[in-house]
Enzyme design. Structure first.
Site, short mmCIF file in Angstrom:
data_model
loop_
_atom_site.label_atom_id
_atom_site.label_comp_id
_atom_site.label_asym_id
_atom_site.label_seq_id
_atom_site.Cartn_x
_atom_site.Cartn_y
_atom_site.Cartn_z
N TYR A 1 0.81 -1.21 0.00
CA TYR A 1 0.00 0.00 0.00
C TYR A 1 0.85 1.27 0.00
CZ TYR A 1 -4.82 -1.58 0.27
OH TYR A 1 -6.04 -2.10 -0.02
N ASP B 1 -3.18 -17.12 5.22
CA ASP B 1 -4.30 -17.83 4.57
C ASP B 1 -5.07 -18.70 5.56
OD1 ASP B 1 -1.73 -19.42 2.62
OD2 ASP B 1 -2.28 -19.80 4.69
N ASP C 1 -5.86 -5.68 5.63
CA ASP C 1 -6.97 -5.19 4.83
C ASP C 1 -8.02 -6.29 4.66
OD1 ASP C 1 -8.29 -3.34 3.31
OD2 ASP C 1 -7.15 -3.72 1.48
N LYS D 1 2.71 -13.85 5.89
CA LYS D 1 2.80 -14.83 4.80
C LYS D 1 4.28 -15.22 4.66
CE LYS D 1 0.84 -17.02 1.43
NZ LYS D 1 0.17 -18.27 1.74
#
Ligand code: NAP
Length: 397
Positions: free
Chosen positions: A146, A262, A286, A213
């Site tokens: 972002y 995930d 987000d 992640k």
């Protein structure tokens, strides 16, 4: 007499009559803001307090009146008065500013996007046990994808960057690619995770989960995780402990653990009771905050705050957009701004004011007095206008 909120030795000093700048917001802002202000003023008055609201302009209203989407005076007001609140703003299409919300966050270096997610009695939810959801998300607000560092496919910049990466790193990126850069720094990660752990300490929370992640992106997402554990050892060993350092048995300390992004999106749904405070990088945060908001009643009621705990700056805001098709109809749910106000009052140390608003909001919903968005999901509900919903909350304060 009304006065400024100031920062004294790292703590907010809040007078009984603070001056707080607000941005009404575009679209449905004209409906939501006055309704929310009614609730805020009534709740503050009950506790012998008063807020001097100072309107500042941004978005369409600012553009029409001043020719600027985000006038300097508005930014200066947020700088000077430290804490402010805002309704939703239109993102100008084709304008110079990517998003006014992002601009404000970047200018004031509001590095935490704080999103508490909990269920309020009576709110319609798509899950069986929404009452098990009680999480607070700390989403990093200044870096990751972002930060907006990207080049467009086919441009000289993209060709140059792709060539540079091939020549210097041996990376083969397709010629017709757009390329984005994902910076995740030790400074940015640690200050975010520090804020999350300090919050957990202050509010007696059980755990902080670092969501990342890192299995794939080792030097950004994985580093975020590692820096988190490093921070616990270096700065919080008296009150918190990392999973590996205690085998998952923290005693009376706060447990700091980590989870891949995930699987987290599955587990917040299947076993929400395992999650408490969450600290995560920008993009993960987000997705997580919107997915979680859906479990407890959706966008009409999800609040947010953007905070820099070091400078004392904070801007609390509705997380939904301007919903232009409903603008001016006195129809939409003001819950998101009202609960952003609750967050703001908690942040200011006005916990009695905040708790009263929550109680009155719950009582209103328990009486099935709701705006259209909840009414369509509830049996036997009385659908009321934005202003009537606020009035019903005030009646129950
Ligand atoms: P949106 O304004 O959030 O509206 C999408 C849908 O969400 C609405 O059609 C409505 O659903 C529901 N909704 C939104 N606000 C609600 C409320 N107060 N009460 C109940 N339901 C509500 O998203 P958008 O239409 O994609 O974006 C419109 C503009 O807002 C764009 O200019 C966008 O850039 C901007 N935006 C601003 C912010 C911000 O300022 N924080 C955030 C997102 C978007 P139903 O029609 O199903 O009832």
């Amino acid at each position: 007499m009304a006065d400024k909120i100031t920062l004294v030795d790292g703590t907010l000093d809040v007078p009984d009559e603070p001056i707080i700048p607000f941005i009404e917001g575009d679209g449905t802002g004209v409906d939501i803001w006055p309704a929310s202000q009614l609730v805020f003023d009534a709740a503050a008055k009950k506790h012998g307090k008063r807020i001097e609201w100072k309107e500042v302009l941004a978005g369409e209203k600012a553009f029409n009146e001043t020719g600027s989407w985000l006038p300097d005076e508005t930014v200066q007001a947020f700088r000077d008065y430290l804490i402010g609140i805002k309704g939703p703003l239109t993102t100008p299409v084709g304008g110079g500013i990517r998003s006014l919300n992002v601009a404000l966050r970047q200018i004031l270096d509001l590095y935490v996007c704080l999103r508490p997610v909990r269920w309020f009695q009576g709110v319609p939810s798509p899950v069986k046990h929404p009452e098990k959801v009680d999480m607070v998300i700390f989403r990093e607000n200044t870096e990751d994808i972002y930060a907006g560092l990207e080049v467009e496919e086919g441009t000289p910049e993209a060709k140059k960057l792709i060539g540079l990466l091939r020549d210097n790193f041996g990376w083969n990126i397709r010629e017709d690619s757009g390329v984005g850069i994902k910076p995740v720094s030790e400074t940015g990660s640690k200050r975010l995770i520090r804020a999350a752990i300090e919050y957990a300490v202050r509010y007696g929370r059980q755990s902080v989960t670092l969501v990342h992640k890192g299995n794939i992106q080792k030097f950004t997402e994985g580093a975020f995780r590692n820096w988190g554990y490093e921070l616990v050892r270096a700065e919080f060993s008296d009150v918190a402990v990392g999973w590996d350092d205690c085998g998952g048995k923290p005693g009376d300390k706060i447990l700091v653990k980590d989870n891949i992004a995930d699987i987290t999106l599955q587990q917040v749904l299947t076993r929400p009771e395992d999650f408490d405070v969450i600290a995560t990088t920008n993009l993960n945060g987000d997705y997580l905050s919107d997915a979680l908001a859906a479990q407890v009643g959706g966008i009409g009621i999800a609040p947010g705050g953007n905070i820099n705990y070091v400078t004392g700056h904070g801007v609390f805001e509705a997380t939904h957009g301007t919903a232009p098709k409903y603008a001016g109809q006195d129809k939409v749910n003001p819950g998101s701004v009202i609960l952003s106000g609750v967050m703001m009052f908690e942040h200011l140390g006005w916990s009695d004011v905040a708790a009263d608003i929550v109680r009155a909001l719950e009582a209103t919903i328990a009486d099935k007095i709701v705006t259209y968005d909840f009414a369509r999901l509830m049996e036997g509900a009385t659908e009321v206008k934005t202003s009537e919903f606020a009035g019903a909350i005030v009646d129950r304060l």
